[in-house]
Design an enzyme around this catalytic site. Structure first.
Site, PDB file in Angstrom:
ATOM      1  N   TYR A  21       0.817  -1.202   0.000  1.00 48.83           N
ATOM      2  CA  TYR A  21       0.000   0.000   0.000  1.00 48.83           C
ATOM      3  C   TYR A  21       0.858   1.263   0.000  1.00 48.83           C
ATOM      4  CZ  TYR A  21      -4.369  -2.466   0.040  1.00 48.83           C
ATOM      5  OH  TYR A  21      -5.428  -3.244  -0.359  1.00 48.83           O
TER       6      TYR A  21
ATOM      7  N   VAL B  66      -9.572   3.825  -5.517  1.00 50.17           N
ATOM      8  CA  VAL B  66      -9.221   4.309  -4.167  1.00 50.17           C
ATOM      9  C   VAL B  66      -8.160   5.413  -4.242  1.00 50.17           C
ATOM     10  CG1 VAL B  66      -9.803   2.086  -3.106  1.00 50.17           C
ATOM     11  CG2 VAL B  66      -7.459   2.473  -3.936  1.00 50.17           C
TER      12      VAL B  66
ATOM     13  N   HIS C 144     -15.086   1.696  -2.629  1.00 48.36           N
ATOM     14  CA  HIS C 144     -14.092   0.776  -2.048  1.00 48.36           C
ATOM     15  C   HIS C 144     -13.109   1.506  -1.140  1.00 48.36           C
ATOM     16  CE1 HIS C 144     -14.796  -2.187  -5.627  1.00 48.36           C
ATOM     17  NE2 HIS C 144     -15.700  -2.321  -4.684  1.00 48.36           N
TER      18      HIS C 144
ATOM     19  N   GLY D  62     -14.413   2.115 -17.639  1.00 49.78           N
ATOM     20  CA  GLY D  62     -13.133   1.559 -17.204  1.00 49.78           C
ATOM     21  C   GLY D  62     -13.245   0.516 -16.123  1.00 49.78           C
TER      22      GLY D  62
ATOM     23  N   SER E  92     -14.232  -3.763 -15.500  1.00 47.65           N
ATOM     24  CA  SER E  92     -14.546  -5.070 -16.096  1.00 47.65           C
ATOM     25  C   SER E  92     -15.903  -5.566 -15.612  1.00 47.65           C
ATOM     26  CB  SER E  92     -13.456  -6.067 -15.690  1.00 47.65           C
ATOM     27  OG  SER E  92     -13.430  -6.162 -14.263  1.00 47.65           O
TER      28      SER E  92
HETATM   29  C1  BV8 Z   1     -18.505  -7.995  -0.442  1.00 51.00           C
HETATM   30  C2  BV8 Z   1     -10.049  -1.817  -2.892  1.00 51.00           C
HETATM   31  C3  BV8 Z   1     -19.818  -9.088   1.174  1.00 51.00           C
HETATM   32  C4  BV8 Z   1      -8.814  -2.512  -2.379  1.00 51.00           C
HETATM   33  C5  BV8 Z   1     -11.230  -3.488  -4.232  1.00 51.00           C
HETATM   34  C6  BV8 Z   1     -21.585 -11.377  -5.392  1.00 51.00           C
HETATM   35  C7  BV8 Z   1     -22.148 -10.429  -4.528  1.00 51.00           C
HETATM   36  C8  BV8 Z   1     -21.391  -9.849  -3.524  1.00 51.00           C
HETATM   37  C9  BV8 Z   1     -20.031 -10.200  -3.376  1.00 51.00           C
HETATM   38  C10 BV8 Z   1     -19.472 -11.113  -4.232  1.00 51.00           C
HETATM   39  C11 BV8 Z   1     -20.239 -11.700  -5.237  1.00 51.00           C
HETATM   40  N1  BV8 Z   1     -19.431 -12.549  -5.904  1.00 51.00           N
HETATM   41  C12 BV8 Z   1     -18.187 -12.514  -5.369  1.00 51.00           C
HETATM   42  C13 BV8 Z   1     -18.183 -11.663  -4.343  1.00 51.00           C
HETATM   43  C14 BV8 Z   1     -17.031 -11.377  -3.509  1.00 51.00           C
HETATM   44  C15 BV8 Z   1     -16.155 -10.227  -4.035  1.00 51.00           C
HETATM   45  C16 BV8 Z   1     -16.034 -10.203  -5.531  1.00 51.00           C
HETATM   46  O1  BV8 Z   1     -16.753  -9.483  -6.199  1.00 51.00           O
HETATM   47  N2  BV8 Z   1     -15.083 -10.976  -6.060  1.00 51.00           N
HETATM   48  C17 BV8 Z   1     -14.830 -10.966  -7.479  1.00 51.00           C
HETATM   49  C18 BV8 Z   1     -13.322 -11.152  -7.714  1.00 51.00           C
HETATM   50  C19 BV8 Z   1     -15.627 -12.107  -8.105  1.00 51.00           C
HETATM   51  N3  BV8 Z   1     -16.669  -8.972  -3.568  1.00 51.00           N
HETATM   52  C20 BV8 Z   1     -16.288  -8.526  -2.362  1.00 51.00           C
HETATM   53  O2  BV8 Z   1     -15.570  -9.165  -1.614  1.00 51.00           O
HETATM   54  C21 BV8 Z   1     -16.816  -7.187  -1.932  1.00 51.00           C
HETATM   55  N4  BV8 Z   1     -17.389  -7.329  -0.631  1.00 51.00           N
HETATM   56  O3  BV8 Z   1     -19.199  -8.383  -1.318  1.00 51.00           O
HETATM   57  O4  BV8 Z   1     -18.755  -8.219   0.864  1.00 51.00           O
HETATM   58  C22 BV8 Z   1     -20.067  -8.888   2.605  1.00 51.00           C
HETATM   59  C23 BV8 Z   1     -21.294  -8.392   3.011  1.00 51.00           C
HETATM   60  C24 BV8 Z   1     -21.538  -8.241   4.364  1.00 51.00           C
HETATM   61  C25 BV8 Z   1     -20.529  -8.541   5.300  1.00 51.00           C
HETATM   62  C26 BV8 Z   1     -19.290  -9.006   4.878  1.00 51.00           C
HETATM   63  C27 BV8 Z   1     -19.049  -9.193   3.523  1.00 51.00           C
HETATM   64  C28 BV8 Z   1     -15.704  -6.158  -1.786  1.00 51.00           C
HETATM   65  C29 BV8 Z   1     -14.990  -5.949  -3.089  1.00 51.00           C
HETATM   66  C30 BV8 Z   1     -14.016  -4.775  -2.944  1.00 51.00           C
HETATM   67  C31 BV8 Z   1     -12.602  -5.244  -3.148  1.00 51.00           C
HETATM   68  N5  BV8 Z   1     -11.688  -4.076  -3.158  1.00 51.00           N
HETATM   69  N6  BV8 Z   1     -10.464  -2.379  -4.187  1.00 51.00           N
HETATM   70  C32 BV8 Z   1      -7.568  -2.024  -3.074  1.00 51.00           C
HETATM   71  O5  BV8 Z   1      -7.653  -1.276  -4.076  1.00 51.00           O
HETATM   72  O6  BV8 Z   1      -6.479  -2.391  -2.600  1.00 51.00           O
HETATM   73  S1  BV8 Z   1     -11.693  -4.123  -5.731  1.00 51.00           S
HETATM   74  C33 BV8 Z   1     -10.465  -3.778  -6.883  1.00 51.00           C
HETATM   75  O7  BV8 Z   1     -10.563  -4.769  -7.846  1.00 51.00           O
HETATM   76  C34 BV8 Z   1     -10.705  -2.491  -7.624  1.00 51.00           C
HETATM   77  O8  BV8 Z   1     -11.270  -1.508  -6.796  1.00 51.00           O
HETATM   78  C35 BV8 Z   1     -11.629  -2.863  -8.770  1.00 51.00           C
HETATM   79  O9  BV8 Z   1     -12.960  -2.554  -8.445  1.00 51.00           O
HETATM   80  C36 BV8 Z   1     -11.529  -4.374  -8.816  1.00 51.00           C
HETATM   81  C37 BV8 Z   1     -11.065  -4.877 -10.128  1.00 51.00           C
HETATM   82  O10 BV8 Z   1      -9.804  -4.276 -10.302  1.00 51.00           O
HETATM   83  P1  BV8 Z   1      -9.259  -3.940 -11.784  1.00 51.00           P
HETATM   84  O11 BV8 Z   1      -9.260  -5.164 -12.621  1.00 51.00           O
HETATM   85  O12 BV8 Z   1      -8.017  -3.196 -11.644  1.00 51.00           O
HETATM   86  O13 BV8 Z   1     -10.297  -2.957 -12.348  1.00 51.00           O
HETATM   87  P2  BV8 Z   1     -11.531  -3.304 -13.132  1.00 51.00           P
HETATM   88  O14 BV8 Z   1     -12.165  -4.599 -12.838  1.00 51.00           O
HETATM   89  O15 BV8 Z   1     -12.353  -2.147 -12.873  1.00 51.00           O
HETATM   90  O16 BV8 Z   1     -10.915  -3.521 -14.659  1.00 51.00           O
HETATM   91  C38 BV8 Z   1     -10.203  -2.518 -15.317  1.00 51.00           C
HETATM   92  C39 BV8 Z   1     -10.947  -2.333 -16.645  1.00 51.00           C
HETATM   93  O17 BV8 Z   1     -10.464  -1.170 -17.261  1.00 51.00           O
HETATM   94  C40 BV8 Z   1     -10.693  -3.476 -17.619  1.00 51.00           C
HETATM   95  O18 BV8 Z   1     -11.926  -3.940 -18.122  1.00 51.00           O
HETATM   96  C41 BV8 Z   1      -9.857  -2.838 -18.739  1.00 51.00           C
HETATM   97  O19 BV8 Z   1     -10.209  -3.355 -20.026  1.00 51.00           O
HETATM   98  C42 BV8 Z   1     -10.264  -1.394 -18.651  1.00 51.00           C
HETATM   99  N7  BV8 Z   1      -9.265  -0.419 -19.069  1.00 51.00           N
HETATM  100  C43 BV8 Z   1      -7.909  -0.477 -18.959  1.00 51.00           C
HETATM  101  N8  BV8 Z   1      -7.368   0.668 -19.449  1.00 51.00           N
HETATM  102  C44 BV8 Z   1      -8.394   1.448 -19.874  1.00 51.00           C
HETATM  103  C45 BV8 Z   1      -9.596   0.767 -19.637  1.00 51.00           C
HETATM  104  N9  BV8 Z   1     -10.799   1.292 -19.958  1.00 51.00           N
HETATM  105  C46 BV8 Z   1     -10.812   2.521 -20.534  1.00 51.00           C
HETATM  106  N10 BV8 Z   1      -9.701   3.242 -20.784  1.00 51.00           N
HETATM  107  C47 BV8 Z   1      -8.476   2.746 -20.480  1.00 51.00           C
HETATM  108  N11 BV8 Z   1      -7.380   3.465 -20.740  1.00 51.00           N
END
Ligand code: BV8
Length: 237
Positions: free
Chosen positions: A62, A98, A114, A180, A182
């Site tokens: 971090y 963030v 987040h 931006g 996925s």
């Molecule tokens: C929770 C902070 C429950 C940390 C991050 C269904 C329902 C609920 C939960 C879940 C579910 N299924 C699974 C879950 C669990 C989990 C989850 O979703 N897992 C995924 C992997 C399947 N979710 C959670 O755990 C969440 N919590 O649900 O809690 C609960 C309820 C009550 C009590 C207890 C628990 C919490 C999720 C938050 C995680 N923290 N960030 C840190 O930053 O260190 S998430 C982090 O990863 C980012 O913030 C981002 O949101 C995510 C993905 O990261 P990236 O890949 O980097 O970004 P992204 O996906 O946005 O992709 C980038 C895109 O940009 C790509 O598509 C690319 O093509 C595009 N791109 C690239 N360059 C460009 C561009 N586009 C335009 N222009 C460009 N130049």
């Protein structure tokens, strides 16, 4: 026509992901981690278990990200969204990022879904800790627990206010703009479904079409730092 839908919108809800900050030089989670972090899976590091397993390692990660973000600038995509907020009657920006770059670009009332990279919280109580000693792993002056970054880790609940306000916005908006991201991380990825069910026009702007692109009314593939200024400048004409 997308421009007309944007021009007619009463309330625009924007959801951004790491792709919006990519052109500022902030790597996304799915991009290969850089340098010494290449061998670590961010999905492991960004969890309470990962932190408790090795607090100094997670803190180093971090601090590396804080240092990186503090040396970059918002890009034209961030600035275009700040300008859009002035051009439409109401705009609510929900970000999964963030890095605080939307605020630095001038966007107001940003909902940090987040959390924020630059906030410190007590691991045990969750309260914000102002002091940040340079200890490898800072400790809470109140209870002695570890201090952790004020972000939401995988497996952790979204802060209640951010969750409620974001879903209420999705239900109220008449145009939902996803940029931006996925759309793989929940519950953020569920916002568009609420907007669609409420009758909003849905728009995706992403470097390449996401697996959900065909569920959006409009899906534009390209760089947000190019497509957003083009779209917003066409409004100002
Ligand atoms: C929770 C902070 C429950 C940390 C991050 C269904 C329902 C609920 C939960 C879940 C579910 N299924 C699974 C879950 C669990 C989990 C989850 O979703 N897992 C995924 C992997 C399947 N979710 C959670 O755990 C969440 N919590 O649900 O809690 C609960 C309820 C009550 C009590 C207890 C628990 C919490 C999720 C938050 C995680 N923290 N960030 C840190 O930053 O260190 S998430 C982090 O990863 C980012 O913030 C981002 O949101 C995510 C993905 O990261 P990236 O890949 O980097 O970004 P992204 O996906 O946005 O992709 C980038 C895109 O940009 C790509 O598509 C690319 O093509 C595009 N791109 C690239 N360059 C460009 C561009 N586009 C335009 N222009 C460009 N130049």
């Amino acid at each position: 026509m997308l421009r007309d839908a944007l021009r007619d919108a009463r309330h625009v809800c924007v959801l951004t992901g790491a792709g919006v900050s990519a052109e500022s030089g902030v790597p996304t989670f799915r991009d290969a981690q850089q340098g010494l972090w290449a061998k670590y899976d961010p999905h492991q590091l960004a969890t309470p278990e990962g932190f408790l397993d090795n607090p100094p390692l997670v803190w180093r990660w971090y601090r590396w990200r804080r240092e990186l973000v503090s040396q970059v600038e918002p890009n034209p995509g961030h600035h275009a969204l700040a300008k859009l907020q002035e051009l439409v009657p109401r705009l609510t920006l929900v970000t999964q990022n963030v890095d605080g770059l939307h605020q630095r670009a001038g966007s107001n009332d940003v909902i940090e879904f987040h959390g924020n990279l630059f906030v410190n919280r007590c691991f045990a109580e969750g309260c914000v800790i102002d002091k940040d000693d340079d200890a490898t792993v800072p400790t809470c002056p109140g209870c002695g627990s570890h201090v952790r970054p004020g972000v939401v880790w995988f497996g952790e609940a979204i802060p209640e206010a951010a969750l409620n306000e974001s879903f209420a916005t999705a239900a109220d908006c008449d145009l939902f703009l996803s940029v931006g991201t996925s759309s793989l991380v929940f519950p953020a990825a569920g916002l568009v479904d609420v907007a669609r069910d409420a009758g909003a026009v849905t728009v995706e702007i992403n470097l390449e079409p996401t697996e959900h692109a065909d569920t959006f009314d409009y899906a534009l593939a390209g760089k947000s730092g190019e497509l957003l200024p083009e779209l917003i400048n066409s409004l100002a004409i």
